[in-house]
Design an enzyme around this catalytic site. Structure first.
Site, PDB file in Angstrom:
ATOM      1  CG  HIS A  63       6.559  17.722 -18.340  1.00 42.39           C
ATOM      2  ND1 HIS A  63       7.056  18.631 -19.351  1.00 42.39           N
ATOM      3  CD2 HIS A  63       7.599  18.230 -17.209  1.00 42.39           C
ATOM      4  CE1 HIS A  63       8.309  19.368 -18.986  1.00 42.39           C
ATOM      5  NE2 HIS A  63       8.450  19.276 -17.807  1.00 42.39           N
ATOM      6  CE1 TYR A 123       9.829  15.892 -23.616  1.00 39.17           C
ATOM      7  CE2 TYR A 123       9.406  17.647 -21.903  1.00 39.17           C
ATOM      8  CZ  TYR A 123       9.579  16.467 -22.302  1.00 39.17           C
ATOM      9  OH  TYR A 123       9.910  15.576 -21.203  1.00 39.17           O
ATOM     10  NE  ARG A 208      19.635  18.582 -20.368  1.00 44.57           N
ATOM     11  CZ  ARG A 208      18.567  18.598 -19.522  1.00 44.57           C
ATOM     12  NH1 ARG A 208      18.914  19.780 -18.505  1.00 44.57           N
ATOM     13  NH2 ARG A 208      17.681  17.820 -19.211  1.00 44.57           N
ATOM     14  CG  HIS A 269      12.746  22.651 -11.840  1.00 46.30           C
ATOM     15  ND1 HIS A 269      11.897  21.976 -11.221  1.00 46.30           N
ATOM     16  CD2 HIS A 269      12.760  22.003 -12.974  1.00 46.30           C
ATOM     17  CE1 HIS A 269      11.261  21.044 -11.684  1.00 46.30           C
ATOM     18  NE2 HIS A 269      11.790  21.102 -13.011  1.00 46.30           N
ATOM     19  CG  ASP A 320       8.210  18.768 -13.056  1.00 44.82           C
ATOM     20  OD1 ASP A 320       8.093  18.557 -14.276  1.00 44.82           O
ATOM     21  OD2 ASP A 320       9.449  19.026 -12.755  1.00 44.82           O
TER      22      ASP A 320
END
Length: 447
Positions: A63, A123, A208, A269, A320
């Site tokens: 990210h 995102y 989620r 993960h 990450d």
């Protein structure tokens, strides 16, 4: 294939052993034409790479904007969820221009660390509040162009992020992440086009964040295009508990129900898994991307990497949140974490750990033609010093062990992508002052 350039590698890791004196020929289109061992001295006109040359490292989970959080989030204590609130603050300040500047500097830092390919789990799609930019893919295009400017390859893993949780609409921070529906996500991402340095993949942010009834839409988009599909999976026990409450299934089982798992998919993960989850991931050959530094930093826990690999899940590595950008450290940490948990040593050889950081990482990003020093592969490689204070002393034939268990990103001397020198003698050839570029770009988004 006709060679256009020759590199002489003082020592080369060839997957299972270190070979001294290797001449590596590169074609005009940036592929390896062939290798010649037993080259005790550099051929006339060859570029000399002293140290240990390995295939370019693959950062399978990034990210880019999280780089702005480095050190800032180390003040005080907290949890993953309090860390996330700080992350949202940085995300709100991003624009296409500021994201380009930040990502260019971050990808340049990756090149300095020997990384030749990044999987960008992207995102932040829209303007704050959720309004689309005039070009709905302006933020993704900024990342693609940033990778080009930094001289590395990218797989843009355009991410579906539609909900705050099970049955919850996106919160104020998350509106700029959401396309509303998976169909709208697919329409937008279909306008992104691959180019020589960039592949387009897909991601489910998490179970989620994508309603169960819409998971299949994302999976089908990736499968129809044979594109990589990644998903954050069971990073937090709270997510597992919420998924069980909402669906009576673990996240892994829910993804399986909706066709998300498979050899083109990588779970990121994969920390808190049941025995049945591990068997399911292995049986479907779903990959696992471990990010040990971030998992330690956020107190997530130690994932069952060894059990996953034995079950049939290929392992890759990512930086990450970029608490550090050092794939050698990630490889080392995966083994050392397992030693702490098991109180035994030697779960992976240095060769196996380097394979996770190279060939298997590139495969997870849709580039099975990268990550090997062999004819026909992309001419992407990096050279690690064997005479630095951290690496001096061991015999060169132990170069793989030295790279994984002693070296760091600071020991990278050269990075070559497509046969072109991107880092030479520890300096980036395209981004003149990487530290300054990082400082300036981070200040612009810190708010």
């Amino acid at each position: 294939m006709t060679a256009q350039k020759t590199y002489w590698l003082e020592h080369a890791w060839l997957g299972e052993h270190v070979e001294p004196g290797v001449a590596l020929d590169v074609t005009a289109d940036g592929r390896i034409a062939g290798l010649r061992t037993g080259a005790d001295t550099p051929p006339p006109g060859a570029e000399v790479l002293r140290g240990l040359t390995v295939p370019g490292l693959a950062n399978a989970h990034s990210h880019a904007f999280h780089r702005a959080l480095r050190s800032t989030v180390q003040v005080g204590s907290g949890t993953f969820w309090t860390w996330r609130e700080v992350m949202y603050g940085v995300a709100q300040n991003l624009t296409p221009d500021s994201y380009f500047a930040l990502a260019r500097a971050v990808y340049a830092e990756m090149a300095l660390a020997g990384i030749t390919d990044v999987g960008e789990f992207h995102y932040v799609h829209h303007a704050p509040g959720g309004t689309s930019y005039a070009d709905p893919n302006a933020m993704g295009e900024a990342l693609i162009e940033a990778a080009a400017a930094a001289g590395i390859r990218i797989t843009l893993l355009d991410t579906a992020y539609l909900a705050a949780g099970f049955g919850e609409a996106p919160n104020a921070h998350q509106r700029r992440f959401s396309d509303g529906t998976a169909d709208a996500w697919a329409e937008r991402v279909s306008a992104l086009k691959p180019r020589e340095h960039a592949l387009i993949g897909a991601a489910v942010h998490s179970v989620r964040a994508v309603p169960a009834g819409q998971l299949a839409t994302v999976a089908a988009w990736a499968q129809e295009r044979q594109a990589p599909l990644h998903v954050h999976l069971s990073e937090q026990t709270a997510e597992n508990d919420a998924c069980l409450a909402a669906h009576g299934r673990t996240p892994t089982q829910l993804l399986a129900d909706h066709g998300v798992l498979g050899p083109g998919t990588t779970g990121v993960h994969n920390t808190h898994l049941t025995d049945e989850d591990i068997a399911l991931l292995g049986a479907t050959t779903t990959g696992t991307c471990m990010c040990p530094t971030t998992e330690r930093d956020l107190a997530d826990g130690i994932g069952p990497a060894g059990r996953l690999q034995r079950a049939g899940s290929p392992l890759s590595l990512g930086s990450d949140s970029h608490a550090v950008i050092d794939l050698l450290e990630e490889a080392r940490a995966m083994e050392l974490n397992e030693r702490l948990r098991s109180r035994t040593r030697g779960h992976w050889t240095a060769n196996a750990l380097l394979t996770a950081a190279t060939a298997d990482g590139h495969a997870a990003l849709g580039r099975p033609d990268a990550g090997r020093l062999e004819a026909g592969a992309l001419a992407d490689f990096t050279t690690i010093a064997l005479d630095a204070v951290r690496t001096a002393g061991p015999l060169p034939r132990l170069g793989a062990e030295t790279a994984v268990f002693a070296a760091s990103a600071a020991d990278v001397r050269h990075t070559v992508v497509g046969g072109r020198h991107i880092v030479r003698d520890g300096a980036h050839t395209l981004v003149g002052e990487v530290a300054g570029a990082l400082s300036e770009a981070i200040a612009a988004v810190r708010g």
